[in-house]
Design a protein around this motif. Structure first.
Motif, PDB file in Angstrom:
ATOM      1  N   GLU A  18      -2.335   7.417  -3.269  1.00 54.48           N
ATOM      2  CA  GLU A  18      -2.075   6.054  -2.798  1.00 54.48           C
ATOM      3  C   GLU A  18      -2.938   5.024  -3.508  1.00 54.48           C
ATOM      4  OE1 GLU A  18      -2.775   2.545  -0.182  1.00 54.48           O
ATOM      5  OE2 GLU A  18      -4.230   4.119  -0.527  1.00 54.48           O
TER       6      GLU A  18
ATOM      7  N   HIS B   5      -3.634  -8.259   1.081  1.00 51.69           N
ATOM      8  CA  HIS B   5      -3.811  -6.992   0.380  1.00 51.69           C
ATOM      9  C   HIS B   5      -2.529  -6.522  -0.330  1.00 51.69           C
ATOM     10  CE1 HIS B   5      -5.922  -3.332  -0.567  1.00 51.69           C
ATOM     11  NE2 HIS B   5      -4.863  -2.662  -0.197  1.00 51.69           N
TER      12      HIS B   5
ATOM     13  N   HIS C 299      -5.168  -0.582  -7.564  1.00 45.99           N
ATOM     14  CA  HIS C 299      -6.245  -1.062  -6.702  1.00 45.99           C
ATOM     15  C   HIS C 299      -7.462  -1.481  -7.535  1.00 45.99           C
ATOM     16  CE1 HIS C 299      -4.104   0.393  -3.135  1.00 45.99           C
ATOM     17  NE2 HIS C 299      -5.017  -0.203  -2.392  1.00 45.99           N
TER      18      HIS C 299
ATOM     19  N   ASP D 237       0.812  -1.218   0.000  1.00 42.22           N
ATOM     20  CA  ASP D 237       0.000   0.000   0.000  1.00 42.22           C
ATOM     21  C   ASP D 237       0.847   1.271   0.000  1.00 42.22           C
ATOM     22  OD1 ASP D 237      -2.676  -0.488  -0.371  1.00 42.22           O
ATOM     23  OD2 ASP D 237      -3.120  -0.816   1.741  1.00 42.22           O
TER      24      ASP D 237
HETATM   25 ZN    ZN Z   1      -4.835  -0.530  -0.347  1.00 38.71          ZN
END
Ligand code: ZN
Length: 342
Positions: free
Chosen positions: A235, A256, A240, A158
């Motif tokens: 981000e 994730h 995503h 992330d």
């Molecule tokens: Zn994320």
């Protein structure tokens, strides 16, 4: 401890260090726990105290979550212990009940423990709801190291997403499609956060105190940009969106950071944006991203990539990215698939 990062973050107070979670259960009044089996078994004796109820997160589908909410006993504190979903469930309960939230991530695979909103699912579609801030956020290096290293290293995902997300915002701005006022200074910070992570490659691979803290600091610094801006544009982007497509297609969760890593692999190449360099970093730091480790079949990833443009166009809430801008041709998809392990 006050947050170590200057600026607005979602974290009201911090308790960082080896053994930071020890004895916590005796300091937070009557508490309920949101967790999962493995993290709770690893941490409950260290945390101590007696919970009013321990809720094992089965899913973040809203029907299940609201049923659990309705059956909670009375309590003072929500203690969220675990990975992304356990933390998200704790945030949701804290938001809905107005009670204190204490977050104890046991892996760093996702940034849920520093973001205010809770990621719930409605018919497998993600929605971010509510606001909840940990007081304190507990980062216990010893507890984190009980998890397999690869799950903490997944926390890089992330932050690595800044690489493609920042580019997506630039792409959107260049064609007048940015949904928010364009802020090059935010993008500069997003790229600097990633650079600092890359400077700690060895520490992160070995999950030293410094390496784990570097991931947490990266997340917290990200929030000093994203919270005042009111969005996570630096981000979150095309990397995503590929994950959302795959999650909906396959109807199951992923680690994730790994699925975001796969997204960065694919979308950095669609962007012509230093794909080989980010791949080299993922290999050196030990971030898994190959479909094989997530049991994603070649045909499913092919179908997801070929459907990606239609997928994002059918969801008006998703931001403008390289997926809108560039055609995704079957020959390009084949090249991408050829570089991945199934
Ligand atoms: Zn994320």
């Amino acid at each position: 401890m006050k947050p170590t990062i200057e600026g607005e973050t979602n974290v009201l107070s911090c308790r960082f260090g080896r053994g930071a979670a020890d004895g916590l259960g005796k300091e937070i009044g009557r508490f309920i726990v949101t967790t999962m089996e493995i993290p709770w078994n690893l941490s409950k004796d260290r945390i101590g105290g007696t919970a009013e109820k321990v809720v094992h997160c089965q899913t973040m589908e809203i029907d299940w979550v609201d049923r659990e909410l309705a059956s909670l006993p009375s309590f003072d504190t929500v203690l969220a212990v675990g990975g992304g979903q356990a933390i998200d469930l704790g945030k949701y309960f804290a938001w809905k009940t107005g009670k204190r939230l204490v977050s104890v991530p046991t892996i760093l695979s996702v940034d849920a423990f520093v973001t205010p909103a809770s990621a719930i699912r409605k018919n497998h579609q993600v929605e971010y709801v509510g606001v909840a801030s940990p007081d304190p956020l507990v980062i216990d290096y010893d507890l984190l190291r009980l998890a397999p290293n690869e799950l903490n290293i997944a926390g890089v995902g992330d932050l690595l997403s800044n690489h493609t997300a920042c580019k997506d915002w630039e792409i959107a701005h260049a064609v007048g499609k940015s949904e928010f006022p364009f802020k090059p200074e935010s993008i500069d910070i997003g790229r600097d956060i990633l650079k600092k992570i890359m400077d700690h490659t060895d520490d992160i691979r070995q999950c030293t105190d410094e390496g784990l803290q570097a991931i947490v600091d990266g997340y917290m610094r990200l929030n000093t940009v994203c919270l005042p801006n009111g969005h996570y544009r630096i981000e979150e982007g095309s990397e995503h969106y590929l994950f959302y497509e795959l999650e909906e297609r396959l109807g199951r969760p992923f680690i994730h950071g790994w699925i975001v890593g796969l997204g960065v692999y694919c979308m950095s190449r669609l962007q012509d944006n230093h794909g080989d360099e980010v791949t080299d970093f993922m290999k050196r730091v030990g971030l898994k991203y190959d479909p094989q480790v997530m049991e994603i079949k070649r045909d499913d990833l092919r179908a997801a990539l070929l459907n990606l443009k239609a997928f994002v166009e059918s969801r008006p809430k998703l931001w403008y990215t390289v997926i809108n801008e560039k055609p995704i041709e079957p020959t390009w998809v084949d090249t991408i698939l050829a570089g991945l392990v199934f």
